[in-house]
Design an enzyme around this catalytic site. Structure first.
Site, PDB file in Angstrom:
ATOM      1  CB  SER A 183      -0.886   0.025   1.251  1.00  0.00           C
ATOM      2  OG  SER A 183      -1.521   1.276   1.411  1.00  0.00           O
ATOM      3  CE1 TYR A 243      -4.344  -1.683   4.786  1.00  0.00           C
ATOM      4  CE2 TYR A 243      -3.288   0.383   4.156  1.00  0.00           C
ATOM      5  CZ  TYR A 243      -3.870  -0.821   3.807  1.00  0.00           C
ATOM      6  OH  TYR A 243      -3.978  -1.179   2.482  1.00  0.00           O
TER       7      TYR A 243
END
Length: 269
Positions: free
Chosen positions: A156, A169
């Site tokens: 990501s 995250y």
């Protein structure tokens, strides 16, 4: 045209979104694909996760296009599930060449330090430890084939640039970078390549749901951070799938230990 004829890939989190697109792209290039997903609601999440019907739909789409695929229910938090998925690949198709560790989740606390212990632990268990468990289960089968292979992590841009409120995250995705580098070095002499794609904003059920949209609209600094310089709102899952497939192909035969940022320019600002 990338040709993966005769090869076998395992894709986690493949019931929908990026995982489904990756599985379809690999099959389109000729690979047989084992698609896995937990295929039930993951506890503690505020959006609907993939279902058994979604997983079946991935297989149906591949078969309708003339490809080969089987589905295996696998929770990446369980070693036994992942071993069963690898075993299904070898027993059904005779080998395993590629692994795409895509399974992931999202949650949106008010801030990183206000995340609950459950949010933190579930994120790390699925995204970071789940990827390690996937590799742990799959590498012996790739080694047994003696032909080399490839492993691709779906990362990501949260591992490349700061994003507010979702440090759990970001921590999980940054942890994958360290895992990537160690594995790439360890497996290089067996011609097993390990690479990573960092997608920017991509249109999936994980990013397009009421909880995600509320976070994007209300969390301080998020709207500006997610703005893309290129004239699109979000990328499509197939864009990520094509990058993953390329990394699995002979066109990338000496690519290992690398991180490909695919974000429509998001990390430029």
């Amino acid at each position: 045209m990338i040709d993966l004829t005769g090869q076998v890939a395992l894709v986690t989190g493949a019931a929908r979104g990026i995982g489904r697109s990756v599985a379809e792209a690999m099959a389109e290039a000729g690979a047989a694909v084992v698609v896995t997903d937990v295929a039930r609601q993951v506890e503690g999440l505020t959006y609907g996760t993939a279902s058994d019907d979604d997983l079946a739909a991935t297989v149906a789409a591949i078969e309708a296009a003339g490809g080969r695929a089987i589905a295996v229910h696998a929770d990446v938090r369980r070693d036994a599930d992942l071993k069963a998925a690898v075993r299904a690949a070898v027993e059904t198709y005779g080998r395993l060449d590629h692994v795409v560790a895509n399974a992931g989740i999202a949650s949106w606390p008010e801030s990183t330090w206000q995340a609950t212990s459950e949010q933190w632990e579930t994120m790390i268990d699925v995204v970071l430890t789940g990827t390690w468990r996937t590799v742990k289960a799959a590498v012996p089968a790739i080694l047994e084939g003696g032909r080399g292979g490839s492993i691709v992590f779906v990362g990501s841009t949260a591992a490349v640039k700061p994003l507010p409120t979702i440090g759990h995250y970001a921590a999980a995705k940054n942890g994958l970078v360290g895992l990537l580098k160690s594995l790439a070095l360890e497996l290089a002499d067996q011609s097993i390549r390990v690479n990573m794609v960092h997608p920017g904003g991509t249109g999936t059920e994980m990013t397009q749901n009421p909880a995600a949209e509320h976070w994007q609209a209300t969390a301080k600094g998020v709207g500006k951070t997610l703005t893309l310089p290129m004239p699109i709102h979000r990328m499509e899952p197939v864009d990520v799938a094509h990058a993953v497939r390329w990394l699995c192909s002979d066109e990338a035969r000496y690519m290992t230990g690398t991180q490909m940022v695919l974000d429509a320019g998001a990390t430029l600002q």
